[in-house]
Design a protein around this motif. Structure first.
Motif, PDB file in Angstrom:
ATOM      1  N   ARG A  29      58.596-106.792  -6.184  1.00 31.29           N
ATOM      2  CA  ARG A  29      59.645-107.303  -7.067  1.00 31.29           C
ATOM      3  C   ARG A  29      59.342-107.034  -8.530  1.00 31.29           C
ATOM      4  O   ARG A  29      60.241-106.841  -9.345  1.00 31.29           O
ATOM      5  CB  ARG A  29      59.813-108.813  -6.838  1.00 31.29           C
ATOM      6  CG  ARG A  29      60.348-109.181  -5.468  1.00 31.29           C
ATOM      7  CD  ARG A  29      60.450-110.684  -5.316  1.00 31.29           C
ATOM      8  NE  ARG A  29      61.285-111.269  -6.358  1.00 31.29           N
ATOM      9  CZ  ARG A  29      61.416-112.586  -6.540  1.00 31.29           C
ATOM     10  NH1 ARG A  29      60.742-113.434  -5.762  1.00 31.29           N
ATOM     11  NH2 ARG A  29      62.201-113.042  -7.493  1.00 31.29           N
ATOM     12  N   GLN A  65      64.028 -96.476  -7.969  1.00 29.75           N
ATOM     13  CA  GLN A  65      64.488 -97.524  -8.870  1.00 29.75           C
ATOM     14  C   GLN A  65      65.989 -97.778  -8.699  1.00 29.75           C
ATOM     15  O   GLN A  65      66.444 -98.923  -8.679  1.00 29.75           O
ATOM     16  CB  GLN A  65      64.193 -97.136 -10.324  1.00 29.75           C
ATOM     17  CG  GLN A  65      62.727 -97.095 -10.681  1.00 29.75           C
ATOM     18  CD  GLN A  65      62.083 -98.461 -10.632  1.00 29.75           C
ATOM     19  OE1 GLN A  65      62.718 -99.463 -10.972  1.00 29.75           O
ATOM     20  NE2 GLN A  65      60.833 -98.524 -10.225  1.00 29.75           N
ATOM     21  N   TYR A  74      71.081 -90.761 -10.404  1.00 30.07           N
ATOM     22  CA  TYR A  74      71.717 -92.057 -10.429  1.00 30.07           C
ATOM     23  C   TYR A  74      72.920 -92.093  -9.500  1.00 30.07           C
ATOM     24  O   TYR A  74      73.217 -93.118  -8.901  1.00 30.07           O
ATOM     25  CB  TYR A  74      72.191 -92.396 -11.854  1.00 30.07           C
ATOM     26  CG  TYR A  74      71.156 -93.142 -12.638  1.00 30.07           C
ATOM     27  CD1 TYR A  74      71.120 -94.535 -12.602  1.00 30.07           C
ATOM     28  CD2 TYR A  74      70.210 -92.470 -13.400  1.00 30.07           C
ATOM     29  CE1 TYR A  74      70.158 -95.222 -13.322  1.00 30.07           C
ATOM     30  CE2 TYR A  74      69.259 -93.158 -14.122  1.00 30.07           C
ATOM     31  CZ  TYR A  74      69.243 -94.544 -14.073  1.00 30.07           C
ATOM     32  OH  TYR A  74      68.287 -95.208 -14.787  1.00 30.07           O
ATOM     33  N   GLU A 133      66.863 -99.147  -4.933  1.00 28.98           N
ATOM     34  CA  GLU A 133      66.468-100.541  -4.731  1.00 28.98           C
ATOM     35  C   GLU A 133      67.364-101.516  -5.493  1.00 28.98           C
ATOM     36  O   GLU A 133      67.481-102.673  -5.110  1.00 28.98           O
ATOM     37  CB  GLU A 133      65.012-100.736  -5.174  1.00 28.98           C
ATOM     38  CG  GLU A 133      63.991-100.114  -4.251  1.00 28.98           C
ATOM     39  CD  GLU A 133      63.867-100.857  -2.940  1.00 28.98           C
ATOM     40  OE1 GLU A 133      64.307-102.023  -2.864  1.00 28.98           O
ATOM     41  OE2 GLU A 133      63.354-100.264  -1.979  1.00 28.98           O
ATOM     42  N   ARG A 134      68.001-101.045  -6.557  1.00 26.89           N
ATOM     43  CA  ARG A 134      68.839-101.925  -7.368  1.00 26.89           C
ATOM     44  C   ARG A 134      70.291-101.967  -6.911  1.00 26.89           C
ATOM     45  O   ARG A 134      71.078-102.750  -7.422  1.00 26.89           O
ATOM     46  CB  ARG A 134      68.773-101.488  -8.837  1.00 26.89           C
ATOM     47  CG  ARG A 134      67.487-101.887  -9.538  1.00 26.89           C
ATOM     48  CD  ARG A 134      67.382-101.262 -10.917  1.00 26.89           C
ATOM     49  NE  ARG A 134      66.342-101.879 -11.733  1.00 26.89           N
ATOM     50  CZ  ARG A 134      65.047-101.639 -11.607  1.00 26.89           C
ATOM     51  NH1 ARG A 134      64.633-100.778 -10.698  1.00 26.89           N
ATOM     52  NH2 ARG A 134      64.168-102.251 -12.383  1.00 26.89           N
ATOM     53  N   CYS A 135      70.650-101.101  -5.965  1.00 26.11           N
ATOM     54  CA  CYS A 135      72.025-101.054  -5.472  1.00 26.11           C
ATOM     55  C   CYS A 135      72.152-101.811  -4.157  1.00 26.11           C
ATOM     56  O   CYS A 135      71.284-101.699  -3.291  1.00 26.11           O
ATOM     57  CB  CYS A 135      72.468 -99.605  -5.281  1.00 26.11           C
ATOM     58  SG  CYS A 135      72.554 -98.669  -6.822  1.00 26.11           S
ATOM     59  N   PHE A 177      60.702-103.393  -8.979  1.00 26.18           N
ATOM     60  CA  PHE A 177      62.098-103.063  -8.703  1.00 26.18           C
ATOM     61  C   PHE A 177      63.102-104.091  -9.224  1.00 26.18           C
ATOM     62  O   PHE A 177      64.304-103.869  -9.105  1.00 26.18           O
ATOM     63  CB  PHE A 177      62.303-102.869  -7.200  1.00 26.18           C
ATOM     64  CG  PHE A 177      61.574-101.672  -6.669  1.00 26.18           C
ATOM     65  CD1 PHE A 177      61.944-100.395  -7.032  1.00 26.18           C
ATOM     66  CD2 PHE A 177      60.497-101.825  -5.807  1.00 26.18           C
ATOM     67  CE1 PHE A 177      61.272 -99.282  -6.554  1.00 26.18           C
ATOM     68  CE2 PHE A 177      59.822-100.716  -5.309  1.00 26.18           C
ATOM     69  CZ  PHE A 177      60.211 -99.447  -5.689  1.00 26.18           C
ATOM     70  N   GLU A 178      62.649-105.184  -9.801  1.00 27.58           N
ATOM     71  CA  GLU A 178      63.587-106.169 -10.323  1.00 27.58           C
ATOM     72  C   GLU A 178      63.403-106.406 -11.814  1.00 27.58           C
ATOM     73  O   GLU A 178      64.009-107.312 -12.384  1.00 27.58           O
ATOM     74  CB  GLU A 178      63.443-107.495  -9.553  1.00 27.58           C
ATOM     75  CG  GLU A 178      63.828-107.365  -8.083  1.00 27.58           C
ATOM     76  CD  GLU A 178      63.743-108.686  -7.348  1.00 27.58           C
ATOM     77  OE1 GLU A 178      63.552-109.734  -8.018  1.00 27.58           O
ATOM     78  OE2 GLU A 178      63.869-108.675  -6.109  1.00 27.58           O
ATOM     79  N   ASP A 179      62.598-105.602 -12.447  1.00 27.47           N
ATOM     80  CA  ASP A 179      62.359-105.738 -13.884  1.00 27.47           C
ATOM     81  C   ASP A 179      62.952-104.533 -14.591  1.00 27.47           C
ATOM     82  O   ASP A 179      62.533-103.399 -14.384  1.00 27.47           O
ATOM     83  CB  ASP A 179      60.856-105.822 -14.162  1.00 27.47           C
ATOM     84  CG  ASP A 179      60.557-106.277 -15.584  1.00 27.47           C
ATOM     85  OD1 ASP A 179      61.416-106.074 -16.469  1.00 27.47           O
ATOM     86  OD2 ASP A 179      59.460-106.825 -15.806  1.00 27.47           O
ATOM     87  N   VAL A 180      63.955-104.770 -15.438  1.00 19.28           N
ATOM     88  CA  VAL A 180      64.652-103.674 -16.117  1.00 19.28           C
ATOM     89  C   VAL A 180      63.732-102.920 -17.063  1.00 19.28           C
ATOM     90  O   VAL A 180      63.992-101.763 -17.418  1.00 19.28           O
ATOM     91  CB  VAL A 180      65.876-104.223 -16.878  1.00 19.28           C
ATOM     92  CG1 VAL A 180      65.432-105.067 -18.086  1.00 19.28           C
ATOM     93  CG2 VAL A 180      66.794-103.084 -17.317  1.00 19.28           C
TER      94      VAL A 180
END
Length: 206
Positions: free
Chosen positions: A19, A163, A204, A166-168, A22-25
């Protein structure tokens, strides 16, 4: 005494989703910032090279892709090798007969950085139909490293794929999504010229 390796490759443990990554911008922001230090500084076809044409780059990068596919190199090897080649061509004028030698040398360097098993020099020479020798590759390795001041690490389009996936929300819907994204980015890198922002945008969209 007999030394026996009893490792079972089928039982290899793989890292789980982190996390913190993959969860830190800030991770993507750092990638974007670091990427700028490794983007080719100019259109070398117009400003540096007088004997190399864009179609020649496409031929050599396609050859590099085929070598990586046949040797099942790790996905990061090809984009880094092409990035190193582009940056070198921004600072050093070469002849068209030396372009495949440069490609082989960049594959060697990239495999040392991004692969658990480097590509053997003799194998790279074989892929050139022995148009170059191991002495050529080793001497050009020093040339490339010196021209780039040993700064050969780079953020590439492949670094963004996980990256983005995992964010989608739909990122885990298809097991083939990551493979297709890698294929698409590879195609972007093997064009007649390399546009870092275009390649990144393609990753992207994948």
């Amino acid at each position: 005494m007999d030394l026996v390796c009893n490792e079972n490759s089928t039982a290899t443990c793989r890292a789980q989703r982190d996390r913190a990554i993959f969860e830190d911008v800030r991770v993507i922001n750092n990638l974007l910032n670091e990427e700028m230090f490794a983007v080719p500084k100019c259109d070398y076809f117009q400003t540096v090279q007088d004997d190399i044409q864009p179609f020649m780059r496409k031929v050599v990068t396609t050859w590099m892709l085929e070598v990586c596919e046949e040797q099942m190199c790790e996905d990061q090897v090809l984009p880094l090798a092409i990035n190193i080649m582009d940056r070198f061509l921004c600072v050093c004028c070469i002849k068209r007969q030396q372009l495949q030698l440069l490609g082989a040398t960049c594959l060697l360097i990239a495999s040392k950085l991004r692969s658990t098993n480097m590509l053997p020099i003799d194998l790279l020479c074989a892929y050139t139909d022995y148009s170059v020798t191991s002495i050529h590759v080793m001497s050009w390795e020093l040339l490339v490293l010196s021209k780039l001041q040993w700064n050969v690490s780079a953020v590439t389009g492949f670094d963004y794929i996980d990256q983005v996936i995992e964010r989608c929300g739909w990122g885990s819907e298809s097991s083939l999504l990551r493979r297709h994204a890698h294929t698409l980015v590879s195609i972007c890198y093997t064009g007649k010229s390399f546009d870092s922002s275009a390649c990144k945008n393609m990753s992207y969209r994948s």
